[in-house]
Design a protein around this motif. Structure first.
Motif, PDB file in Angstrom:
ATOM      1  N   UNK A 138       0.754  -1.327   0.134  1.00  0.00           N
ATOM      2  CA  UNK A 138       0.045   0.033   0.064  1.00  0.00           C
ATOM      3  C   UNK A 138       0.898   1.294   0.204  1.00  0.00           C
ATOM      4  N   UNK A 139       2.241   0.946   0.136  1.00  0.00           N
ATOM      5  CA  UNK A 139       3.122   2.074   0.165  1.00  0.00           C
ATOM      6  C   UNK A 139       2.468   3.100   1.243  1.00  0.00           C
ATOM      7  N   UNK A 140       2.190   2.536   2.216  1.00  0.00           N
ATOM      8  CA  UNK A 140       1.933   3.542   3.374  1.00  0.00           C
ATOM      9  C   UNK A 140       2.914   4.116   3.991  1.00  0.00           C
ATOM     10  N   UNK A 141       2.755   5.425   4.355  1.00  0.00           N
ATOM     11  CA  UNK A 141       3.711   6.443   5.013  1.00  0.00           C
ATOM     12  C   UNK A 141       2.832   6.879   6.206  1.00  0.00           C
ATOM     13  N   UNK A 142       3.592   7.043   7.308  1.00  0.00           N
ATOM     14  CA  UNK A 142       2.891   7.666   8.566  1.00  0.00           C
ATOM     15  C   UNK A 142       3.083   9.205   8.134  1.00  0.00           C
ATOM     16  N   UNK A 143       2.086   9.962   8.558  1.00  0.00           N
ATOM     17  CA  UNK A 143       2.047  11.459   8.316  1.00  0.00           C
ATOM     18  C   UNK A 143       3.027  12.175   9.128  1.00  0.00           C
ATOM     19  N   UNK A 144       3.456  13.065   8.485  1.00  0.00           N
ATOM     20  CA  UNK A 144       4.369  13.930   9.199  1.00  0.00           C
ATOM     21  C   UNK A 144       3.680  14.906  10.174  1.00  0.00           C
ATOM     22  N   UNK A 145       4.154  15.029  11.327  1.00  0.00           N
ATOM     23  CA  UNK A 145       3.447  16.096  12.430  1.00  0.00           C
ATOM     24  C   UNK A 145       4.071  17.449  12.629  1.00  0.00           C
ATOM     25  N   UNK A 146       3.323  18.228  12.346  1.00  0.00           N
ATOM     26  CA  UNK A 146       3.614  19.651  12.469  1.00  0.00           C
ATOM     27  C   UNK A 146       3.069  20.491  13.468  1.00  0.00           C
ATOM     28  N   UNK A 147       3.815  21.312  14.120  1.00  0.00           N
ATOM     29  CA  UNK A 147       3.329  21.961  15.347  1.00  0.00           C
ATOM     30  C   UNK A 147       3.319  23.559  14.871  1.00  0.00           C
ATOM     31  N   UNK A 148       1.859  23.997  15.056  1.00  0.00           N
ATOM     32  CA  UNK A 148       1.621  25.284  14.917  1.00  0.00           C
ATOM     33  C   UNK A 148       2.018  26.148  15.799  1.00  0.00           C
ATOM     34  N   UNK A 149       2.219  25.787  17.043  1.00  0.00           N
ATOM     35  CA  UNK A 149       2.588  26.437  18.296  1.00  0.00           C
ATOM     36  C   UNK A 149       3.708  26.541  18.385  1.00  0.00           C
ATOM     37  N   UNK A 150       4.445  27.746  19.094  1.00  0.00           N
ATOM     38  CA  UNK A 150       5.862  27.996  19.281  1.00  0.00           C
ATOM     39  C   UNK A 150       6.586  26.677  20.220  1.00  0.00           C
ATOM     40  N   UNK A 151       5.828  26.289  21.190  1.00  0.00           N
ATOM     41  CA  UNK A 151       6.066  25.124  21.939  1.00  0.00           C
ATOM     42  C   UNK A 151       5.106  24.238  21.842  1.00  0.00           C
ATOM     43  N   UNK A 152       5.725  23.142  21.189  1.00  0.00           N
ATOM     44  CA  UNK A 152       4.866  21.637  20.970  1.00  0.00           C
ATOM     45  C   UNK A 152       4.510  21.121  22.213  1.00  0.00           C
ATOM     46  N   UNK A 153       3.727  20.546  22.674  1.00  0.00           N
ATOM     47  CA  UNK A 153       3.166  19.935  23.696  1.00  0.00           C
ATOM     48  C   UNK A 153       3.037  18.320  23.408  1.00  0.00           C
ATOM     49  N   UNK A 154       3.244  17.578  24.082  1.00  0.00           N
ATOM     50  CA  UNK A 154       2.544  16.094  24.053  1.00  0.00           C
ATOM     51  C   UNK A 154       1.819  15.630  25.158  1.00  0.00           C
ATOM     52  N   UNK A 155       0.601  15.371  25.143  1.00  0.00           N
ATOM     53  CA  UNK A 155      -0.448  15.156  26.074  1.00  0.00           C
ATOM     54  C   UNK A 155      -0.517  16.364  27.291  1.00  0.00           C
ATOM     55  N   UNK A 156      -0.370  17.800  26.440  1.00  0.00           N
ATOM     56  CA  UNK A 156      -0.476  18.950  27.244  1.00  0.00           C
ATOM     57  C   UNK A 156       0.783  19.154  28.182  1.00  0.00           C
ATOM     58  N   UNK A 157       1.910  18.509  28.002  1.00  0.00           N
ATOM     59  CA  UNK A 157       3.280  18.918  28.581  1.00  0.00           C
ATOM     60  C   UNK A 157       3.971  19.519  27.526  1.00  0.00           C
TER      61      UNK A 157
END
Length: 188
Positions: A138-157
């Motif tokens: 399927x030539x599957x590729x995971x999507x790239x993750x872009x952050x619009x915020x200045x400080x990216x968060x993971x689960x709000x941290x």
């Protein structure tokens, strides 16, 4: 119906001449061959489908064998286990997966990593074949993750908070103060 005496004499002579280790198996084969010589139509034909392949999905089996052979090429000691970084390298170079796809397989439930940071690659080859087929077909590729915020968060941290938590956990696991932790402690 008793066997004719000449058959028993021939059988005895052959037993003494051959001296088979397993006399029962040898005798069964001897009398089967004798019966087929005298009446070849007695030979039973296997039922239809007898020679059917034992493999449910031949394509998956071929891919699993290719993956296992690629792993085995790096297993110089023939132990059936490889370090995680070697498994990842094979997945990327030989199987042509992307870094993200290889990491997906290595972080899945079928990649059982031992305390010595090695994987039973034969089992992994069988278990990951469906994911490999999916990725390649399927030539599957995971999507790239872009952050619009200045400080990216993971689960709000924020990053500094996560790094601090990880550093404290690593320091606790490094009981000897050598700056290293065991793979087991890392994965627990």
């Amino acid at each position: 119906d008793a066997l004719p005496i000449f058959v028993l004499k021939e059988y005895t002579r052959e037993v003494l001449r051959v001296q088979p280790e397993d006399i029962f198996a040898w005798s069964a084969q001897y009398f089967k061959d004798l019966a087929l010589e005298s009446e070849p139509m007695l030979a039973q034909q296997p039922p239809p489908g007898h020679y059917k392949a034992e493999v449910e999905d031949p394509e998956s089996e071929v891919v699993a064998m290719k993956i296992s052979k690629s792993f085995a090429a790096l297993d110089q000691q023939q132990k059936g286990r490889l370090f995680v970084d070697l498994v990842k390298r094979v997945l990327m170079e030989s199987i042509q997966l992307t870094n993200e796809q290889a990491l997906f397989i290595l972080s899945s439930e079928y990649a059982t990593i031992g305390d010595d940071a090695t994987i039973d690659y034969r089992q992994l080859a069988r278990d990951c074949v469906q994911a490999v087929l999916y990725f390649t077909q399927n030539e599957f590729q995971f999507p790239e993750v872009f952050h619009d915020e200045e400080e990216p968060t993971v689960h709000g941290r924020v990053r500094e908070d996560i790094e601090g938590t990880l550093m404290r956990a690593a320091a606790e696991a490094d009981a000897d103060g050598l700056g290293r932790i065991s793979y087991h402690d890392y994965t627990v």
